[in-house]
Design an enzyme around this catalytic site. Structure first.
Site: not given
Ligand code: UD1
Ligand code: CA
Length: 452
Positions: A18, A84, A173, A230, A366, A372, A426
């Site tokens: 995004r 996550t 969350n 995001n 000035a 350089n 010069r």
């Molecule tokens: C997530 C939470 C949501 C919360 C929000 C807060 C989950 C499923 N959802 O949603 O509840 O309200 O954050 O900002 O946890 N990432 C990985 N590997 C993956 C997926 C994600 O490392 O497979 C990392 C991403 O780099 C990011 C973080 O986890 O730093 C969160 O992922 P993102 O896709 O941004 O979650 P949200 O949709 O924002």
């Molecule tokens: Ca996020």
């Protein structure tokens, strides 16, 4: 009781689609530092605190940034991005090694403070298996909703799976969770992927904890601390929040800014006493400004150290590697780069000073340019203390202008000029006249001019 040890796992493997960018999301900057740097800076970092960062495949730049900031941190690669909870398990080795508290934080929440990590860990000490950081969202769209009943956290419902009633919940969350370290691995392993996206949601750890008959609690914080980034629009919002914080801290520390909202600071900008920053100044990373210095309007400063009572701008550009000594003056339309200007040096108008050292109290007229770059490499210009460089001079590096030397205006200097010498290359009529004046002046001071 000894302080509890901790393992912080930073999730930074998401693709960040995004953001519509070719660079990894967590490397985008807020106040001159990557999102990741902000998170790593706030995470527990004392003795007994360890750190793991989960990165995407092929994202060496994220591993490098981690190493640069926290060399002791371990990095783990999440090969497939299955959610996550799945990302946390990429750091299974670190989890298995154990810690009293396991903290999981997303790499895209740069506004979080160290105190919040501390508050979040407190309930673990009192027997909770899981503490979730929550906040009241002005617009909860996209966030996981916290389902709370009679003060008990029952579950987190992701937007895509939430009922209409659940979507109306504004307590969300933040994405930061603290687990009892003895149970963390077992809890996260039990998270399934039976949801609309088929992903392993860390949010479901709450329901797992409940099913195990353990306790999950919410610790609330303000939305401004946990904005998840995001999109580019959210990046800009976070920048605003961070700038407001930095401006307030600078004002509290005694910096004078009559229009603070027009001044952009970096997270690591440091100020002495009685510093003044006029409206419309942009300060990038790595800048220190000493006591009594004044930064005039429309100046742009990056990786520079500004001495006591120095004056910069208006319309000055100090690029990386600039050091200004005490009382130095940089005026309008002057650019500096990799340049050390000793105390009392004046470069007041329309100049480029790059790869140079200028000795104390030298006066650079000035339009002076240090040439350089010869098209192949960069060369150094050395200007001795007390030298006087006439207007519109080109100093063709490598070149050394001696102490107290005098360069007639309009000169193109490509050979070294000895101390106290007069250079009129010069030379035109104006130079001759200026030179003659200089010779008379030197004689009245009892000095013998060389090279005239
Ligand atoms: C997530 C939470 C949501 C919360 C929000 C807060 C989950 C499923 N959802 O949603 O509840 O309200 O954050 O900002 O946890 N990432 C990985 N590997 C993956 C997926 C994600 O490392 O497979 C990392 C991403 O780099 C990011 C973080 O986890 O730093 C969160 O992922 P993102 O896709 O941004 O979650 P949200 O949709 O924002
Ligand atoms: Ca996020």
């Amino acid at each position: 009781m000894p302080p509890r040890s901790s393992l912080t796992i930073v999730l930074a493997a998401g693709e960040g689609t995004r953001m519509r960018s070719s660079s990894p999301k967590v490397l985008h900057p807020v106040a001159g530092q990557s999102l990741l740097a902000h998170v790593l800076g706030a995470a527990p970092g004392g003795a007994g605190d360890t750190l793991a960062v989960v990165i995407g495949p092929g994202e060496e730049a994220v591993a490098d940034e981690t190493k640069r900031l926290r060399p002791e941190a371990a990095t783990y690669v999440q090969r497939d991005r299955l959610g996550t909870a799945h990302a946390v398990l990429a750091a299974r080795q670190a989890l298995a090694r154990g810690a009293d508290d396991v903290v999981v934080v997303f790499g895209d929440t740069p506004l979080i403070s160290p105190g919040t990590f501390h508050r979040l860990r407190e309930p673990l000490n009192k027997g909770a298996a899981l503490a979730v950081l929550g906040f009241q969202a002005a617009d909860p769209t996209g966030y996981g909703r916290l389902v709370v009943e009679a003060n008990r956290l029952l579950a987190i419902r992701e937007e895509a799976d939430a009922s209409a009633d659940e979507r109306a919940i504004t307590l969300c969350n933040a994405g930061v969770m603290a687990f009892d370290g003895r149970k963390a691995l077992a809890i996260i392993e039990k998270v399934g992927n039976a949801n609309s996206k088929g992903e392993y949601y860390l949010s479901d750890a709450v329901a797992v904890v409940r099913d195990l008959g353990l306790e999950a609690v919410v610790i609330e914080t303000s939305e401004d601390e946990v904005r998840g980034i995001n999109t580019k629009a959210q990046l800009a919002e976070a920048e605003q929040v961070m700038q407001a914080r930095l401006r307030k801290a600078a004002l509290d520390a005694g910096v004078t800014m009559i229009a603070p909202d027009t001044v952009y600071l970096a997270a690591d900008t440091s100020f002495g006493k009685d510093v003044t920053i006029e409206p419309f100044v942009v300060i990038g990373p790595g800048v220190s400004i000493s006591d009594g210095a004044v930064i005039h309007s429309f100046s742009h400063i990056v990786q520079a150290s500004i001495g006591k009572h120095a004056s910069v701008g208006p319309y000055a550009r100090l690029r990386p590697g600039t050091t200004l000594g005490d009382g130095a003056r940089i005026g309008n339309f002057v650019e500096t780069k990799a340049a050390t200007l000793d105390a009392g040096v004046k470069v007041n108008h329309l100049s480029y000073i790059g790869d140079a050292h200028i000795g104390a109290n030298a006066n650079i007229g000035a339009g002076t340019i240090t040439c350089n770059y010869d098209g192949f490499s960069k060369h150094k210009t050395e200007i001795g203390a007390g030298a006087f460089v006439g207007t519109n001079s080109s100093l063709v590096a490598p070149v050394r202008i001696g102490k107290g030397a005098y360069i007639g205006s309009g000169s193109v200097i490509s050979r070294d000029v000895p101390d106290d010498a007069l250079a009129l290359e010069r030379s035109e009529q104006t130079n001759r006249e200026g030179g003659a004046r200089r010779i008379r002046e030197l004689k009245t001071r009892g000095k013998k001019p060389k090279g005239d």
